[in-house]
Design an enzyme around this catalytic site. Structure first.
Site, PDB file in Angstrom:
ATOM      1  N   ARG A  18       0.823  -1.196   0.000  1.00  0.00           N
ATOM      2  CA  ARG A  18       0.000   0.000   0.000  1.00  0.00           C
ATOM      3  C   ARG A  18       0.866   1.258   0.000  1.00  0.00           C
ATOM      4  O   ARG A  18       2.067   1.182   0.279  1.00  0.00           O
ATOM      5  CB  ARG A  18      -0.860   0.025   1.292  1.00  0.00           C
ATOM      6  CG  ARG A  18      -1.654  -1.251   1.484  1.00  0.00           C
ATOM      7  CD  ARG A  18      -1.586  -1.743   2.938  1.00  0.00           C
ATOM      8  NE  ARG A  18      -2.136  -3.103   3.052  1.00  0.00           N
ATOM      9  CZ  ARG A  18      -3.426  -3.369   3.161  1.00  0.00           C
ATOM     10  NH1 ARG A  18      -4.289  -2.389   3.263  1.00  0.00           N
ATOM     11  NH2 ARG A  18      -3.853  -4.611   3.205  1.00  0.00           N
ATOM     12  N   ASP A  48      -3.444   3.763   3.772  1.00  0.00           N
ATOM     13  CA  ASP A  48      -3.178   2.339   3.987  1.00  0.00           C
ATOM     14  C   ASP A  48      -4.177   1.466   3.234  1.00  0.00           C
ATOM     15  O   ASP A  48      -4.038   0.243   3.230  1.00  0.00           O
ATOM     16  CB  ASP A  48      -3.203   2.001   5.486  1.00  0.00           C
ATOM     17  CG  ASP A  48      -4.487   2.437   6.159  1.00  0.00           C
ATOM     18  OD1 ASP A  48      -4.796   3.645   6.109  1.00  0.00           O
ATOM     19  OD2 ASP A  48      -5.182   1.582   6.723  1.00  0.00           O
ATOM     20  N   ASP A  58      -9.347  -3.437   0.262  1.00  0.00           N
ATOM     21  CA  ASP A  58      -9.943  -3.154   1.571  1.00  0.00           C
ATOM     22  C   ASP A  58     -11.366  -2.620   1.470  1.00  0.00           C
ATOM     23  O   ASP A  58     -11.671  -1.485   1.819  1.00  0.00           O
ATOM     24  CB  ASP A  58      -9.044  -2.226   2.405  1.00  0.00           C
ATOM     25  CG  ASP A  58      -7.949  -3.017   3.104  1.00  0.00           C
ATOM     26  OD1 ASP A  58      -7.831  -4.227   2.828  1.00  0.00           O
ATOM     27  OD2 ASP A  58      -7.219  -2.445   3.925  1.00  0.00           O
TER      28      ASP A  58
HETATM   29  P1  AMP Z   1      -9.130  -0.876   7.740  1.00  0.00           P
HETATM   30  O1  AMP Z   1      -9.372   0.607   7.676  1.00  0.00           O
HETATM   31  O2  AMP Z   1     -10.326  -1.715   8.001  1.00  0.00           O
HETATM   32  O3  AMP Z   1      -8.423  -1.325   6.515  1.00  0.00           O
HETATM   33  O4  AMP Z   1      -8.166  -1.176   9.009  1.00  0.00           O
HETATM   34  C1  AMP Z   1      -7.286  -0.240   9.567  1.00  0.00           C
HETATM   35  C2  AMP Z   1      -6.310  -0.930  10.498  1.00  0.00           C
HETATM   36  O5  AMP Z   1      -6.979  -1.529  11.599  1.00  0.00           O
HETATM   37  C3  AMP Z   1      -5.501  -2.028   9.851  1.00  0.00           C
HETATM   38  O6  AMP Z   1      -4.203  -2.006  10.407  1.00  0.00           O
HETATM   39  C4  AMP Z   1      -6.234  -3.282  10.268  1.00  0.00           C
HETATM   40  O7  AMP Z   1      -5.395  -4.413  10.282  1.00  0.00           O
HETATM   41  C5  AMP Z   1      -6.672  -2.922  11.685  1.00  0.00           C
HETATM   42  N1  AMP Z   1      -7.875  -3.671  12.109  1.00  0.00           N
HETATM   43  C6  AMP Z   1      -9.136  -3.504  11.672  1.00  0.00           C
HETATM   44  N2  AMP Z   1      -9.970  -4.361  12.288  1.00  0.00           N
HETATM   45  C7  AMP Z   1      -9.223  -5.103  13.134  1.00  0.00           C
HETATM   46  C8  AMP Z   1      -9.490  -6.174  14.066  1.00  0.00           C
HETATM   47  N3  AMP Z   1     -10.722  -6.655  14.237  1.00  0.00           N
HETATM   48  N4  AMP Z   1      -8.455  -6.676  14.765  1.00  0.00           N
HETATM   49  C9  AMP Z   1      -7.201  -6.204  14.600  1.00  0.00           C
HETATM   50  N5  AMP Z   1      -6.880  -5.216  13.757  1.00  0.00           N
HETATM   51  C10 AMP Z   1      -7.873  -4.658  13.025  1.00  0.00           C
HETATM   52 MG    MG Z   2      -7.036  -1.450   5.568  1.00  0.00          MG
END
Ligand code: AMP
Ligand code: MG
Length: 470
Positions: free
Chosen positions: A178, A243, A253
Site C-alpha cells: 500500500r 493504507d 480493503d
Molecule cells: P481498515 O481501515 O479496516 O483497513 O483497518 C485499519 C487498520 O486496523 C488495519 O491495520 C487493520 O489491520 C486494523 N484492524 C481492523 N480491524 C481489526 C481487528 N478486528 N483486529 C485487529 N486489527 C484490526
Molecule cells: Mg485497511
C-alpha cells in the site's frame, strides 16, 4: 496443493512479522471461487475438500506457506498513524498463476498479529460476504481489484456491537503493498527498507518503469484509471486512507463501501465518515492527496531531494488531467460515444446534472439510456428530451453495442447485500449464492430471475450507512 513461491519473505525482516493464523473451532466452507482457483493454478476440486476448509480457516498451515503479517503505516481520515500493519490479516504466501502473474494469498480475519493493537484479529460474516460479493462483481465489470477465493465460517462468535458469527476471507491480490507500506519506512528514515520495497514493487508490478520516477508516474496513471472506473459505476470505496490504497492499482480493503442507488455526488455510506471526506465526488481529489503522500515517501530515495520535490510535484499534478481523460473514456462509453474527445465531457456532465436534480438511479439510467424506459428516471422530461436530442447527434453508429459493454444491468445493491448477509447469519447461504451469480454476470440481459436484483430500494429498504465495525 498450492505451489507457493514467496518473494516478500526475502525482503528485510523488519518489513513484516512471521505469524501463523490462530486456529478456529469449526471451519465450514461457505463459498469458493473455482474459476479463480484455476487461474491461480490451484485444483478447484481441492476447494471442496475438508482439508481446504481447514487451510483457509487458518487451522492448518499448508506446505510451502510462509505466513506473515505485513507492516505499514498510513493517514487515516487525513491523520497520520505511524504504525498500522496487518492486524487481522495474514499473508500465507504467493503463487504464480497460469497467466504468469504473481499473486498473494491472504487470510483476512485469521486471528491477532503483533499489529492488532486493541483489535481481536477477527472478522464477522457480514463484511466477509460483502467483500466477496463486491470484489467479484468489480472483477466481472473489469475493474482492477483484489479477488475472493473463499469464505469460511469459523464456528466462533465475534463480539462487535452484538455477538456475530465469525468468518475468514481468502483474499487474492497482485500484492497487498500500500501507499502506507512506503510511508512507514520513510517516516522511520529507513532508506534501505524503502529502496528494497521500491525495487520489489517495480519488478513485480511495473517492470517497464524507469526507476523511482517511473514508479511514481506508473502509480499515478494506474490510480487515474482505477478511480475513473469506480466513478463510472457509482462506486464509493468509503475509506480511502493511504493504507487502503494499493500500489498495484487494484481496489483494496472493501469496508463500508457501496454502489450508489440514486445519483448524488455527495453520497457517503460509512457511518464514521461524518465530514464526507470520502464522498463519491471527492474520490479523485483524495486519490491525488494520497498520491502526494506516496511521492513524499519516495523523496528520500532521490539523490537531489530539492530537485525531486519540484519534479514530483509536477508529476503528481498531472493526475487531474490524466483522471479527466480516463473519466471521459469511461463515461463516453457509457453514453455510446466511440471517440471520447473532451468536448463530450460537457454532454456527459449535463446528463449527470439532470440525474442529480431528478434523483435518477445511477445504474438504471445508464442501463436503460438507449431505451424509452430511460425517461422514467427523470421528473423534468423536457430537459431530458432536449439532452437526448443533442446526444443522438453525437453518439456513435454502434452506440448500443458500446453501451451494452459499459453499463452493468445489475450491481450489488446495498439493500440486496444486506439481505443476503442477514440470511447467511440465519444459516441460509442460498441468497448469497444467487446474488453472487447475478452480479458476476453484470452485463447480461435482465431475465425474470435477474430483474429483482436490478430494482432500487423502496424507501423502507434504503440502507443509509454501512458500519465500519467490520
Ligand atoms: P481498515 O481501515 O479496516 O483497513 O483497518 C485499519 C487498520 O486496523 C488495519 O491495520 C487493520 O489491520 C486494523 N484492524 C481492523 N480491524 C481489526 C481487528 N478486528 N483486529 C485487529 N486489527 C484490526
Ligand atoms: Mg485497511
Amino acid at each position: 496443493m498450492i505451489a507457493f513461491d514467496n518473494s516478500f519473505t526475502r525482503l528485510p525482516a523488519r518489513m513484516f512479522t512471521p505469524q501463523n493464523p490462530t486456529p478456529v473451532r469449526a471451519p465450514q466452507m461457505l463459498a469458493h471461487n473455482d474459476a479463480l482457483a484455476k487461474m491461480l493454478g490451484i485444483d478447484p476440486d481441492w476447494l471442496s475438500t475438508a482439508e481446504a476448509a481447514q487451510v483457509l480457516a487458518g487451522n492448518v498451515v499448508p506446505d510451502g506457506a510462509a505466513p506473515l503479517a505485513q507492516l505499514y503505516a498510513g493517514h487515516q481520515f487525513g491523520n497520520w498513524n505511524p504504525q498500522l500493519g496487518d492486524g487481522r490479516a495474514i499473508l500465507l504466501g504467493e503463487v504464480v498463476g497460469a497467466d504468469g502473474v504473481r499473486r498473494d494469498i491472504q487470510l483476512k480475519g485469521s486471528g491477532p498479529t503483533p499489529y492488532s493493537r486493541s483489535g481481536d484479529g477477527r472478522a464477522w460474516l457480514g463484511p466477509v460476504l460483502r467483500e466477496y460479493l463486491v470484489s467479484e462483481a468489480m472483477a466481472a465489470m473489469g475493474v482492477p481489484t483484489t479477488r475472493a477465493l473463499a469464505a469460511v465460517a469459523t464456528g466462533e462468535v465475534v463480539q462487535r456491537e452484538t455477538r456475530l458469527p465469525g468468518a475468514v476471507l481468502t483474499r487474492i491480490a497482485q500484492s497487498h503493498i500500500r501507499v502506507g507500506s512506503f510511508q512507514v519506512h520513510a517516516a522511520r528514515q529507513d532508506q534501505e527498507a524503502l529502496q528494497a520495497l521500491a525495487d520489489h514493487v517495480i519488478a513485480r508490478h511495473y517492470p517497464d518503469a524507469d526507476g523511482i520516477t517511473g514508479l511514481l508516474d506508473a502509480v499515478v496513471a494506474s490510480q487515474a484509471r482505477l478511480i475513473a472506473a469506480w466513478m463510472g459505476l457509482g462506486f464509493i470505496h468509503g475509506v480511502m486512507n493511504t493504507d487502503n490504497m494499493a500500489i498495484s492499482g487494484e481496489t483494496i480493503d472493501y469496508g463500508p463501501c457501496a454502489f450508489m442507488d440514486v445519483y448524488d455526488p455527495q453520497q457517503v455510506f460509512s457511518s464514521i465518515d461524518r465530514m464526507g471526506r470520502y464522498a463519491y465526488a471527492n474520490q479523485p481529489g483524495i486519490a491525488l492527496w494520497n498520491l502526494a503522500q506516496f511521492a513524499t515517501a519516495l523523496i528520500p530515495l532521490m539523490p537531489d531531494q530539492d530537485a525531486a520535490i519540484e519534479d514530483f510535484t509536477q508529476r503528481i499534478n498531472r493526475f487531474p488531467d490524466l483522471y479527466q481523460a480516463e473519466w471521459v473514456k469511461v463515461f463516453g462509453a457509457k453514453v455510446g460515444i466511440s471517440d471520447p474527445v473532451s468536448a463530450n465531457a460537457d454532454l456527459i456532465q449535463r446528463l449527470l446534472t439532470l440525474m442529480a436534480q431528478d434523483g435518477a438511479d445511477f445504474t438504471n439510467t445508464f442501463a436503460t439510456l438507449a431505451t424509452p424506459q430511460a425517461q422514467d428516471q427523470f421528473t423534468d422530461r423536457a430537459a431530458f428530451a432536449a439532452w437526448s436530442q443533442d446526444w443522438e447527434r453525437r453518439r456513435a453508429p454502434d452506440y448500443a453495442t458500446i453501451m451494452a459493454g459499459a453499463n452493468p444491468q445489475v450491481i450489488p445493491r446495498n439493500h440486496r447485500v444486506e439481505d443476503v448477509i442477514a440470511a447467511a447469519v440465519a444459516g441460509d447461504m442460498a441468497p448469497f449464492h444467487r446474488l453472487l451469480g447475478v452480479v458476476t454476470e453484470p452485463f447480461a440481459a435482465l431475465d425474470t430471475d435477474r430483474r429483482h436484483y436490478a430494482l432500487p430500494p423502496t424507501s423502507a429498504e434504503i440502507v443509509t450507512a454501512t458500519f465500519c465495525g467490520t
